[in-house]
Structures are given as C-alpha cells and as structure tokens.
Motif scaffolding. Structure first.
Motif, PDB file in Angstrom:
ATOM      1  N   GLY A  36      -8.180  -3.692 -11.479  1.00 33.44           N
ATOM      2  CA  GLY A  36      -8.516  -3.746 -10.068  1.00 33.44           C
ATOM      3  C   GLY A  36      -7.661  -4.697  -9.256  1.00 33.44           C
ATOM      4  O   GLY A  36      -7.142  -5.687  -9.757  1.00 33.44           O
ATOM      5  N   ASN A  37      -7.504  -4.334  -7.972  1.00 34.52           N
ATOM      6  CA  ASN A  37      -6.925  -5.223  -6.973  1.00 34.52           C
ATOM      7  C   ASN A  37      -5.486  -5.629  -7.298  1.00 34.52           C
ATOM      8  O   ASN A  37      -5.117  -6.795  -7.219  1.00 34.52           O
ATOM      9  N   ILE A  38      -4.660  -4.656  -7.662  1.00 38.26           N
ATOM     10  CA  ILE A  38      -3.251  -4.912  -7.977  1.00 38.26           C
ATOM     11  C   ILE A  38      -2.416  -4.781  -6.704  1.00 38.26           C
ATOM     12  O   ILE A  38      -2.421  -3.735  -6.046  1.00 38.26           O
ATOM     13  N   GLU A  39      -1.741  -5.832  -6.324  1.00 41.04           N
ATOM     14  CA  GLU A  39      -0.827  -5.788  -5.186  1.00 41.04           C
ATOM     15  C   GLU A  39       0.562  -5.428  -5.701  1.00 41.04           C
ATOM     16  O   GLU A  39       1.199  -6.205  -6.396  1.00 41.04           O
ATOM     17  N   CYS A  40       0.996  -4.235  -5.370  1.00 37.31           N
ATOM     18  CA  CYS A  40       2.239  -3.685  -5.914  1.00 37.31           C
ATOM     19  C   CYS A  40       3.428  -4.077  -5.042  1.00 37.31           C
ATOM     20  O   CYS A  40       3.396  -3.905  -3.822  1.00 37.31           O
TER      21      CYS A  40
END
Length: 265
Positions: A53-57
């Motif tokens: 969850g909540n991966i900033e790519c």
C-alpha cells in the motif's frame, strides 16, 4: 530559427497500491506499463503476490523546450511541452492494518469457499480462512497455519523478510523491549524460503529468524535458523533480538557461509 532542447526529469506520481513480492522491486518497476495495481475496485493480486500500500512511484519523463528568435534584438519566446504519465484513479490507499469484513463466514470470497466455524474468509485470497483477518499483512509473522499458508499469501507476506511490508502496522522490525513479540520470520514462500516445513519440526516457529541463534533449528531443514546463526546472514535491521547476543551467540554451520573466503565466525 527554432531550437528544441529535451531534458530528462524525475517526478513522483500520486500514491497507489501495487501487487508484488518485494517492496524494493515494486518501487523499481511501478512506472512500467505492466505494473499491476490493487487499488479499491481492482481485481485481487495474482497468485504468489501481495498488495503493497501507498507506494509513491518515481518516473522519469522527457521535457521539451523550444525557443524562437525573430531577430537578434528580440528576447526568445519559450514554449514548454511536457509528457507526463497520468496515474490511475485511486481511493485513499491503506497505510495501516488491512480491514476485512467479518459479517459472515464466506466473507465475500469469490470462490464461495466455506470456512470452519470461528474463521472468516478473506476477500481476494481464495481458500484463506482465519480467525482474525487483521493479522494478515500487519508486519508481524504469524508462523502457523492457517495464516502462514499459500492460500493466505504466507501471512500476506509477513513471514518472509523479502516480502514483509515495512509500511505495515508493525513494520517488520519489532525489537526486544517492545510491548509485543517476539516475532521471527518462518518463511515458507518458495520464492524466498530455505525452510522445509515438514522437516523443520520445531515447537517455537517464532524463534526462527528472530536474531537469536537457536541450536535446535540450526540445521539445513530450518535454513540454519533462517540465518540467525551466522554473522553474515543475521538480519540486524529486522531481528527481534540482537544478532549474536551473549545468550544466543553465533554458531555458524551454513556451508554457503563458512566456506567463503571472507567468512568471519
């Protein structure tokens, strides 16, 4: 005359949830076209993967700057064009323990798999029936069935260091002195495991991979206590107990380690 200059810049996209097995690998590949998301409304992650969850790519994009000079006395007029990928529409991704419905014992499981009394089916994990679904993916390994099984994604990744989500509730790095634990890593996921569950017949699975060397599990079938007994393989960051502590000192027997040229007892 007109000149065009192209530059490569890095931007951060809005956070999304992504399917995968290793957090670092997801961050490296999330910008690819075939990256699989697990946002609200998406299908369940493919078998063998879990939802992070909540991966900033971070992605690299090319910006083009064109300049036009009509005369030597006029300042150039700049036109900036940028090609930036647009992330998918998401609902606020989870940043804590996953939440599941426990209203009935089929849990909305798409297979209609019936669960034993006192357990709940977990949506998206066919055949996974557990007493408390919030234990799955919370960053602390529950080493026994039904949690640590293929059907439940090996505690939704918690039981292997490589797949445990550091952004989860317990963060995969509980330490001695915390109000909870001890936790180890009884890793059975065939992608990462060196443990033979049938042959590693120990009473306390939570002691394996906890940082302290246990003689009973310092055998090949138990992955040499999942690395706890060798200085080179004990995971200082994720270990619950201090690696090589005086009560459970290193006793390395792993041939892949002791025969290395740089081996240190």
């Amino acid at each position: 005359s007109q000149e065009v200059q192209e530059d490569l810049v890095t931007i951060t996209l809005a956070a999304q949830n992504y399917c995968g097995t290793v957090n670092d690998n997801i961050r490296e590949t999330c910008a690819q076209d075939d990256a699989v998301t697990c946002n609200a409304g998406d299908p369940a992650c493919p078998s063998g993967t879990v939802c992070f969850g909540n991966i900033e790519c971070e992605v690299q994009v090319t910006t083009s700057t064109s300049s036009t000079n009509e005369s030597s006395t006029n300042a150039p007029t700049l036109a900036l064009t940028t090609s930036i990928p647009t992330p998918g529409t998401i609902t606020q991704p989870p940043t804590d323990i996953p939440t599941f419905s426990t209203d009935d014992n089929d849990g909305g499981n798409e297979t209609g798999f019936g669960c034993a009394e006192g357990t709940t089916a977990v949506p998206g994990l066919a055949g996974c029936c557990v007493a408390d679904p919030s234990f799955l993916g919370d960053g602390a390994c529950d080493p026994w069935p039904p949690y640590n099984t293929a059907e439940c994604g090996y505690d939704l990744g918690d039981c292997c260091k490589e797949s445990c989500n550091p952004d989860s509730a317990f963060g995969c790095n509980a330490k001695e002195g915390d109000p909870y634990g001890p936790f180890g890593f009884f890793c059975l996921d065939p992608q990462f495991s060196k443990i033979d569950a049938a042959a590693c017949n120990v009473e306390n699975r939570e002691w394996i991979g906890d940082g302290g060397c246990d003689s009973d599990s310092n055998i090949p079938e138990c992955g040499y206590d999942n690395g706890d007994c060798c200085r080179q393989t004990c995971d200082v960051e994720k270990a619950y107990f201090e690696c090589g502590n005086e009560n459970q000192p290193f006793d390395c027997k792993d041939p892949d380690i002791i025969y290395r040229a740089d081996y240190v007892p």
